[in-house]
Design a protein around this motif. Structure first.
Motif, PDB file in Angstrom:
ATOM      1  N   UNK A   1      24.076 -17.462  -4.341  1.00  0.00           N
ATOM      2  CA  UNK A   1      24.399 -18.445  -3.326  1.00  0.00           C
ATOM      3  C   UNK A   1      25.208 -17.745  -2.242  1.00  0.00           C
ATOM      4  N   UNK A   2      24.799 -17.889  -1.003  1.00  0.00           N
ATOM      5  CA  UNK A   2      25.556 -17.323   0.127  1.00  0.00           C
ATOM      6  C   UNK A   2      26.203 -18.473   0.877  1.00  0.00           C
ATOM      7  N   UNK A   3      27.449 -18.251   1.281  1.00  0.00           N
ATOM      8  CA  UNK A   3      28.198 -19.271   2.017  1.00  0.00           C
ATOM      9  C   UNK A   3      28.863 -18.646   3.235  1.00  0.00           C
ATOM     10  N   UNK A   4      29.018 -19.448   4.281  1.00  0.00           N
ATOM     11  CA  UNK A   4      29.843 -19.025   5.400  1.00  0.00           C
ATOM     12  C   UNK A   4      31.296 -19.059   4.934  1.00  0.00           C
ATOM     13  N   UNK A   5      32.089 -18.075   5.358  1.00  0.00           N
ATOM     14  CA  UNK A   5      33.487 -18.000   4.941  1.00  0.00           C
ATOM     15  C   UNK A   5      34.358 -17.619   6.127  1.00  0.00           C
ATOM     16  N   UNK A   6      35.196 -18.543   6.546  1.00  0.00           N
ATOM     17  CA  UNK A   6      36.129 -18.300   7.644  1.00  0.00           C
ATOM     18  C   UNK A   6      37.149 -19.420   7.641  1.00  0.00           C
ATOM     19  N   UNK A   7      38.152 -19.294   8.467  1.00  0.00           N
ATOM     20  CA  UNK A   7      39.142 -20.347   8.534  1.00  0.00           C
ATOM     21  C   UNK A   7      40.137 -20.119   9.645  1.00  0.00           C
ATOM     22  N   UNK A   8      40.857 -21.157   9.986  1.00  0.00           N
ATOM     23  CA  UNK A   8      41.948 -21.050  10.947  1.00  0.00           C
ATOM     24  C   UNK A   8      42.871 -22.243  10.770  1.00  0.00           C
TER      25      UNK A   8
END
Length: 159
Positions: free
Chosen positions: A21-28
């Protein structure tokens, strides 16, 4: 029993799926100047997810309304909610989850789709948030002790 059959059965019982499973990963958060995580582009970071869900958590201030306090795209085994909104006096928080690769797209306000999610149909009610005490209710150990003692006294009286 043949050891090959036993090994095969053990692999079925213990093994996990090798599907990736691939997921987008980021945050702020509200202090960051780079808010590029809000919009998926060709440069948005992705990760191989060893868990079940791709997720989005979007938290907005209630005052001023609509201002994003924090935003996270990621990967989780057991998210707090699948597709649900929670409001309190300070924040409106959107929880989104999906089970298909790269499905955690969107602004976090709209429910994401992809994969086999429950509950179905989607919950449309509201939650009542009640602050907990961090442990058992005061005196619950005493109450249990008194009930046990009452049972013992009653049992002995019946003998």
């Amino acid at each position: 029993m043949d050891f090959k059959v036993l090994g095969f059965l053990l692999c079925i019982l213990i093994g996990k799926s090798v599907a990736s499973l691939r997921c987008y990963a980021c945050g702020f958060n509200s202090m960051d100047t780079d808010q590029s995580c809000l919009t998926i582009t060709n440069t948005t970071h992705t990760v191989e997810c060893p868990y079940t869900y791709c997720t989005i958590l979007r938290q907005e201030f209630r005052d001023p309304a609509g201002v994003v306090a924090s935003f996270v795209r990621g990967c989780e085994e057991d998210p707090a909610f699948l597709n649900h909104d929670v409001s309190d006096w300070t924040f409106h928080t959107y929880y989104r989850a999906c089970t298909s690769s790269l499905c955690n797209t969107g602004d976090g306000i709209q429910s994401v789709v992809g994969g086999n999610l429950s509950p179905r149909p989607q919950f449309e009610g509201s939650n009542l948030l009640v602050p907990g005490t961090g442990g058992a209710a005061p005196g619950s150990g005493y109450t249990t002790f008194m009930l046990l003692m009452s049972f013992i006294v009653t049992f002995r009286a019946l003998k």
